[in-house]
Design an enzyme around this catalytic site. Structure first.
Site, PDB file in Angstrom:
ATOM      1  N   ASP A  10       0.928  -1.020   0.007  1.00  0.00           N
ATOM      2  CA  ASP A  10       0.149  -0.028   0.145  1.00  0.00           C
ATOM      3  C   ASP A  10       0.991   1.192  -0.105  1.00  0.00           C
ATOM      4  OD1 ASP A  10      -2.272   1.656   0.551  1.00  0.00           O
ATOM      5  OD2 ASP A  10      -1.468   2.032   2.702  1.00  0.00           O
ATOM      6  N   ASP A  12      -0.165   5.400   0.742  1.00  0.00           N
ATOM      7  CA  ASP A  12      -0.415   6.237   1.609  1.00  0.00           C
ATOM      8  C   ASP A  12      -0.669   5.698   3.011  1.00  0.00           C
ATOM      9  OD1 ASP A  12      -0.630   8.759  -0.142  1.00  0.00           O
ATOM     10  OD2 ASP A  12      -2.270   7.391  -0.591  1.00  0.00           O
ATOM     11  N   GLU A  19      -0.728  11.334   4.792  1.00  0.00           N
ATOM     12  CA  GLU A  19      -2.043  12.143   4.650  1.00  0.00           C
ATOM     13  C   GLU A  19      -2.135  13.467   5.541  1.00  0.00           C
ATOM     14  OE1 GLU A  19      -4.496  10.883   3.276  1.00  0.00           O
ATOM     15  OE2 GLU A  19      -4.218   8.768   2.708  1.00  0.00           O
ATOM     16  N   GLY A  53      -9.764   7.372  -1.099  1.00  0.00           N
ATOM     17  CA  GLY A  53      -9.782   7.995  -2.669  1.00  0.00           C
ATOM     18  C   GLY A  53     -10.259   9.222  -2.460  1.00  0.00           C
ATOM     19  N   HIS A  83     -10.141  17.663  -7.651  1.00  0.00           N
ATOM     20  CA  HIS A  83      -9.338  16.842  -7.435  1.00  0.00           C
ATOM     21  C   HIS A  83      -7.883  17.072  -8.216  1.00  0.00           C
ATOM     22  CE1 HIS A  83      -7.401  12.671  -7.542  1.00  0.00           C
ATOM     23  NE2 HIS A  83      -7.741  13.154  -6.248  1.00  0.00           N
ATOM     24  N   THR A 123      -2.646   0.633  -4.392  1.00  0.00           N
ATOM     25  CA  THR A 123      -3.157   2.022  -3.555  1.00  0.00           C
ATOM     26  C   THR A 123      -4.412   2.530  -4.255  1.00  0.00           C
ATOM     27  OG1 THR A 123      -2.588   4.228  -2.786  1.00  0.00           O
ATOM     28  CG2 THR A 123      -1.712   3.438  -5.159  1.00  0.00           C
TER      29      THR A 123
HETATM   30  C1  XBP Z   1      -5.135   6.386   0.856  1.00  0.00           C
HETATM   31  C2  XBP Z   1      -5.907   7.324   0.342  1.00  0.00           C
HETATM   32  C3  XBP Z   1      -5.868   8.421  -0.836  1.00  0.00           C
HETATM   33  C4  XBP Z   1      -5.413   9.611  -0.372  1.00  0.00           C
HETATM   34  C5  XBP Z   1      -5.759  10.531  -1.547  1.00  0.00           C
HETATM   35  O1  XBP Z   1      -4.704   5.594  -0.084  1.00  0.00           O
HETATM   36  O2  XBP Z   1      -7.380   7.097   0.627  1.00  0.00           O
HETATM   37  O3  XBP Z   1      -7.183   8.519  -1.153  1.00  0.00           O
HETATM   38  O4  XBP Z   1      -5.985  10.036   0.617  1.00  0.00           O
HETATM   39  O5  XBP Z   1      -5.318  10.184  -2.931  1.00  0.00           O
HETATM   40  P1  XBP Z   1      -3.741   4.127   0.077  1.00  0.00           P
HETATM   41  P2  XBP Z   1      -5.832  10.744  -4.136  1.00  0.00           P
HETATM   42  O6  XBP Z   1      -3.779   3.991   1.677  1.00  0.00           O
HETATM   43  O7  XBP Z   1      -4.709   2.976  -0.407  1.00  0.00           O
HETATM   44  O8  XBP Z   1      -2.539   4.392  -0.508  1.00  0.00           O
HETATM   45  O9  XBP Z   1      -6.222  12.066  -4.201  1.00  0.00           O
HETATM   46  O10 XBP Z   1      -4.581  10.503  -5.189  1.00  0.00           O
HETATM   47  O11 XBP Z   1      -6.987   9.848  -4.729  1.00  0.00           O
HETATM   48 MG    MG Z   2      -2.892   3.290   3.230  1.00  0.00          MG
END
Ligand code: XBP
Ligand code: MG
Length: 259
Positions: A10, A12, A19, A53, A83, A123
């Site tokens: 993953d 983020d 975040e 997302g 976005h 992700t």
């Molecule tokens: C984490 C998320 C992402 C980001 C925003 O994704 O929820 O949506 O907060 O990214 P993960 P975008 O943990 O699955 O990597 O604005 O690019 O959608």
């Molecule tokens: Mg994550």
């Protein structure tokens, strides 16, 4: 006996804590730029992370938290534009290299590469945002380290749906039991479970209160030799002693607990 053939990461919250000081700041800058008086605090953003997302999060916020707000008629185009601006700000934050990788990530990826382990990304974030993170936080060549990059803009349903993990498996051409995933959140963990993938969790400030009943192992980080990790939850029948996650540990763990 199945062989461990790929590690799926993953992004983020797992590769880097993007975040709070990355995505959240970029959303707020895009809102201000669009003349909206929306501002996501650190705490409120923690709640909003339940919606995976960027576009989905904006849509959810409009519907739940802005009852009197007159939504534009061309709502989808408005969300896409907002976005797009947010992604621009996020990528420019990444280019300033203000967001470091999490503890142990670089070391483990380097060791995995040296050993020829296959690597993939799964992700919710977009491909462009993921590429920017890999290039700026890991290495300009890092996008080529990952044989598969399954991202939220390539699938219909976001985590906790399994879609992005199923896409990664399909592109790897592997069965779920040949892989090991690294995740940080409850929805990510649920997505791996729905795809029947074994998962190790490394929690962060936003996810340390989540529960992970489906996880094989829950850690506070991957650790480093000089900064050992803490095991937060492990298989009940056999306590695990580990100071940092390396490939030798992963092969052992996979053999004993995932196969
Ligand atoms: C984490 C998320 C992402 C980001 C925003 O994704 O929820 O949506 O907060 O990214 P993960 P975008 O943990 O699955 O990597 O604005 O690019 O959608
Ligand atoms: Mg994550």
């Amino acid at each position: 006996m199945t062989r461990l053939q790929a590690l799926i990461f993953d992004v983020d919250g797992t590769l880097a804590n993007t975040e709070r000081d990355g995505h959240r700041l970029a959303f707020n800058t895009a809102f201000a730029e669009a003349g909206l008086d929306w501002h996501w605090s650190v705490a409120e953003y923690g709640d909003l992370l339940a919606v995976a997302g960027g576009k989905e999060r904006i849509r959810h916020y409009m519907q739940q938290a802005c009852p009197g707000w007159q939504a534009p008629v061309a709502l989808e185009a408005f969300i896409a534009q907002l976005h797009g601006a947010k992604s621009r700000h996020y990528q420019s934050l990444l280019a300033q290299q203000v967001i470091p990788l999490r503890l142990g990530v670089r070391r483990l990826l380097q060791e995995a590469r040296e050993q020829g382990m296959r690597l993939a990304i799964a992700t919710t974030s977009t491909l462009a945002n993921t590429m920017a993170l890999l290039k700026h936080c890991l290495d300009p060549e890092a996008p080529t380290w990952f044989e598969v990059m399954a991202t939220g803009d390539q699938v219909a349903a976001q985590k906790p749906a399994p879609d992005v993990y199923l896409l990664a498996l399909q592109q790897l051409g592997l069965a779920p039991q040949s892989c090991l995933v690294f995740e940080d959140s409850a929805i990510g963990c649920q997505a791996t479970d729905a795809a029947r993938l074994p998962v190790i969790i490394t929690v962060n400030n936003y996810t340390c209160h989540h529960s992970f009943p489906e996880a094989r192992l829950v850690l506070d980080s991957l650790g480093e030799p000089a900064q050992p990790l803490t095991v937060l939850s492990q298989p009940s029948h056999h306590p695990i002693a580990v100071e940092y996650v390396d490939m030798a540990f992963l092969y052992r763990f996979y053999r004993d607990y995932c196969d």
